[in-house]
Motif scaffolding. Structure first.
Motif, PDB file in Angstrom:
ATOM      1  N   ASP A  39       0.823  -1.204   0.000  1.00  0.00           N
ATOM      2  CA  ASP A  39       0.000   0.000   0.000  1.00  0.00           C
ATOM      3  C   ASP A  39       0.861   1.259   0.000  1.00  0.00           C
ATOM      4  O   ASP A  39       0.509   2.255  -0.641  1.00  0.00           O
ATOM      5  CB  ASP A  39      -0.938   0.028   1.206  1.00  0.00           C
ATOM      6  N   SER A  40       1.983   1.231   0.704  1.00  0.00           N
ATOM      7  CA  SER A  40       2.891   2.389   0.724  1.00  0.00           C
ATOM      8  C   SER A  40       3.461   2.631  -0.659  1.00  0.00           C
ATOM      9  O   SER A  40       3.528   3.764  -1.132  1.00  0.00           O
ATOM     10  CB  SER A  40       4.039   2.159   1.716  1.00  0.00           C
ATOM     11  N   LYS A  41       3.884   1.565  -1.313  1.00  0.00           N
ATOM     12  CA  LYS A  41       4.421   1.668  -2.671  1.00  0.00           C
ATOM     13  C   LYS A  41       3.372   2.237  -3.625  1.00  0.00           C
ATOM     14  O   LYS A  41       3.646   3.174  -4.371  1.00  0.00           O
ATOM     15  CB  LYS A  41       4.890   0.294  -3.149  1.00  0.00           C
ATOM     16  N   THR A  42       2.174   1.659  -3.562  1.00  0.00           N
ATOM     17  CA  THR A  42       1.093   2.083  -4.448  1.00  0.00           C
ATOM     18  C   THR A  42       0.758   3.557  -4.238  1.00  0.00           C
ATOM     19  O   THR A  42       0.635   4.319  -5.200  1.00  0.00           O
ATOM     20  CB  THR A  42      -0.159   1.206  -4.220  1.00  0.00           C
ATOM     21  N   TYR A  43       0.613   3.974  -2.973  1.00  0.00           N
ATOM     22  CA  TYR A  43       0.294   5.363  -2.660  1.00  0.00           C
ATOM     23  C   TYR A  43       1.378   6.298  -3.185  1.00  0.00           C
ATOM     24  O   TYR A  43       1.082   7.299  -3.847  1.00  0.00           O
ATOM     25  CB  TYR A  43       0.127   5.551  -1.146  1.00  0.00           C
ATOM     26  N   CYS A  44       2.636   5.981  -2.886  1.00  0.00           N
ATOM     27  CA  CYS A  44       3.731   6.865  -3.304  1.00  0.00           C
ATOM     28  C   CYS A  44       3.834   6.952  -4.817  1.00  0.00           C
ATOM     29  O   CYS A  44       4.036   8.032  -5.369  1.00  0.00           O
ATOM     30  CB  CYS A  44       5.051   6.392  -2.708  1.00  0.00           C
ATOM     31  N   GLU A  45       3.691   5.813  -5.494  1.00  0.00           N
ATOM     32  CA  GLU A  45       3.799   5.832  -6.956  1.00  0.00           C
ATOM     33  C   GLU A  45       2.628   6.557  -7.609  1.00  0.00           C
ATOM     34  O   GLU A  45       2.779   7.161  -8.669  1.00  0.00           O
ATOM     35  CB  GLU A  45       3.929   4.407  -7.489  1.00  0.00           C
ATOM     36  N   HIS A  47       0.728   9.093  -6.001  1.00  0.00           N
ATOM     37  CA  HIS A  47       0.540  10.476  -5.560  1.00  0.00           C
ATOM     38  C   HIS A  47       1.848  11.260  -5.371  1.00  0.00           C
ATOM     39  O   HIS A  47       1.913  12.422  -5.767  1.00  0.00           O
ATOM     40  CB  HIS A  47      -0.248  10.499  -4.239  1.00  0.00           C
ATOM     41  N   ILE A  48       2.846  10.663  -4.747  1.00  0.00           N
ATOM     42  CA  ILE A  48       4.064  11.398  -4.400  1.00  0.00           C
ATOM     43  C   ILE A  48       5.035  11.490  -5.575  1.00  0.00           C
ATOM     44  O   ILE A  48       5.535  12.579  -5.892  1.00  0.00           O
ATOM     45  CB  ILE A  48       4.757  10.767  -3.171  1.00  0.00           C
ATOM     46  N   LEU A  49       5.321  10.359  -6.229  1.00  0.00           N
ATOM     47  CA  LEU A  49       6.290  10.392  -7.327  1.00  0.00           C
ATOM     48  C   LEU A  49       5.872  11.330  -8.458  1.00  0.00           C
ATOM     49  O   LEU A  49       6.728  12.045  -8.991  1.00  0.00           O
ATOM     50  CB  LEU A  49       6.582   8.976  -7.837  1.00  0.00           C
ATOM     51  N   THR A  80      15.434  12.632 -10.839  1.00  0.00           N
ATOM     52  CA  THR A  80      14.461  13.713 -10.735  1.00  0.00           C
ATOM     53  C   THR A  80      13.155  13.326 -11.458  1.00  0.00           C
ATOM     54  O   THR A  80      12.233  14.128 -11.514  1.00  0.00           O
ATOM     55  CB  THR A  80      15.002  15.028 -11.340  1.00  0.00           C
ATOM     56  N   HIS A  81      13.123  12.108 -11.980  1.00  0.00           N
ATOM     57  CA  HIS A  81      11.917  11.592 -12.641  1.00  0.00           C
ATOM     58  C   HIS A  81      11.643  10.161 -12.165  1.00  0.00           C
ATOM     59  O   HIS A  81      11.563   9.231 -12.973  1.00  0.00           O
ATOM     60  CB  HIS A  81      12.072  11.632 -14.167  1.00  0.00           C
ATOM     61  N   PRO A  82      11.486   9.976 -10.859  1.00  0.00           N
ATOM     62  CA  PRO A  82      11.302   8.612 -10.345  1.00  0.00           C
ATOM     63  C   PRO A  82       9.961   8.020 -10.762  1.00  0.00           C
ATOM     64  O   PRO A  82       8.947   8.696 -10.740  1.00  0.00           O
ATOM     65  CB  PRO A  82      11.382   8.790  -8.835  1.00  0.00           C
ATOM     66  N   GLU A  83       9.996   6.765 -11.162  1.00  0.00           N
ATOM     67  CA  GLU A  83       8.785   6.044 -11.569  1.00  0.00           C
ATOM     68  C   GLU A  83       8.411   4.954 -10.579  1.00  0.00           C
ATOM     69  O   GLU A  83       7.248   4.583 -10.477  1.00  0.00           O
ATOM     70  CB  GLU A  83       8.999   5.406 -12.952  1.00  0.00           C
ATOM     71  N   THR A  84       9.415   4.428  -9.856  1.00  0.00           N
ATOM     72  CA  THR A  84       9.217   3.256  -9.007  1.00  0.00           C
ATOM     73  C   THR A  84       9.755   3.514  -7.616  1.00  0.00           C
ATOM     74  O   THR A  84      10.834   4.097  -7.464  1.00  0.00           O
ATOM     75  CB  THR A  84       9.950   2.035  -9.613  1.00  0.00           C
TER      76      THR A  84
END
Length: 151
Positions: A39-45, A47-49, A80-84
């Protein structure tokens, strides 16, 4: 990339009045301990990334490379362009716990956090040699004792 840290980061990325620095001076560093919740990975990818990419903010993901400090750290991504979000880390906290035959400790000093987060972040900073810098950590409002220890 916990809730409180993400809240601070989101505010800085969306509200220029909330910070006293330009976003091009911001580097976000996260220590990946392995075994993070999906869930943390999914949320960050989700909304945050995208916010980091839109603002071209550097995200560095680092992890402990092995059981001993001499094993060093591994840079999982620096962009500066993180995807994962690389939540599996390199040498996982669960590997350490299995080797030691123990479970995470929640009382007292968070030794796992020192070994898998503080060491990794401090090691990257010493290698990167960014000069003067300011750390920002997100703490829950109810964690006043942790804040005091951190200070």
């Amino acid at each position: 990339m916990g809730v409180e840290s993400n809240a601070i980061l989101t505010r800085w990325l969306t509200d220029p009045m909330s910070r006293d620095f330009p976003l091009e001076d911001l580097t976000v560093i996260t220590a990946q301990t392995g075994d993070e919740h999906i869930d943390s990975k999914t949320y960050c990818e989700k909304h945050i990334l995208p916010l980091l990419r839109r603002n071209k903010v550097r995200l560095v993901q680092v992890a402990r490379a092995g059981r001993f400090e001499e094993d060093g750290i591994e840079v999982l991504d620096d962009s500066t362009h993180p995807e994962t979000l690389y939540i599996d880390g390199a040498y996982k906290l669960s590997d350490e716990l299995l080797f030691a035959g123990t479970v995470p400790q929640f009382a007292g000093v968070h030794k796992c956090a020192l070994k898998f987060k503080a060491f990794v972040l401090d090691e990257w900073l010493s290698q990167e040699n960014p000069g003067p810098f300011r750390h920002a950590f997100g703490f829950n409002a109810g964690e006043t004792n942790r804040v005091a220890r951190s200070e």
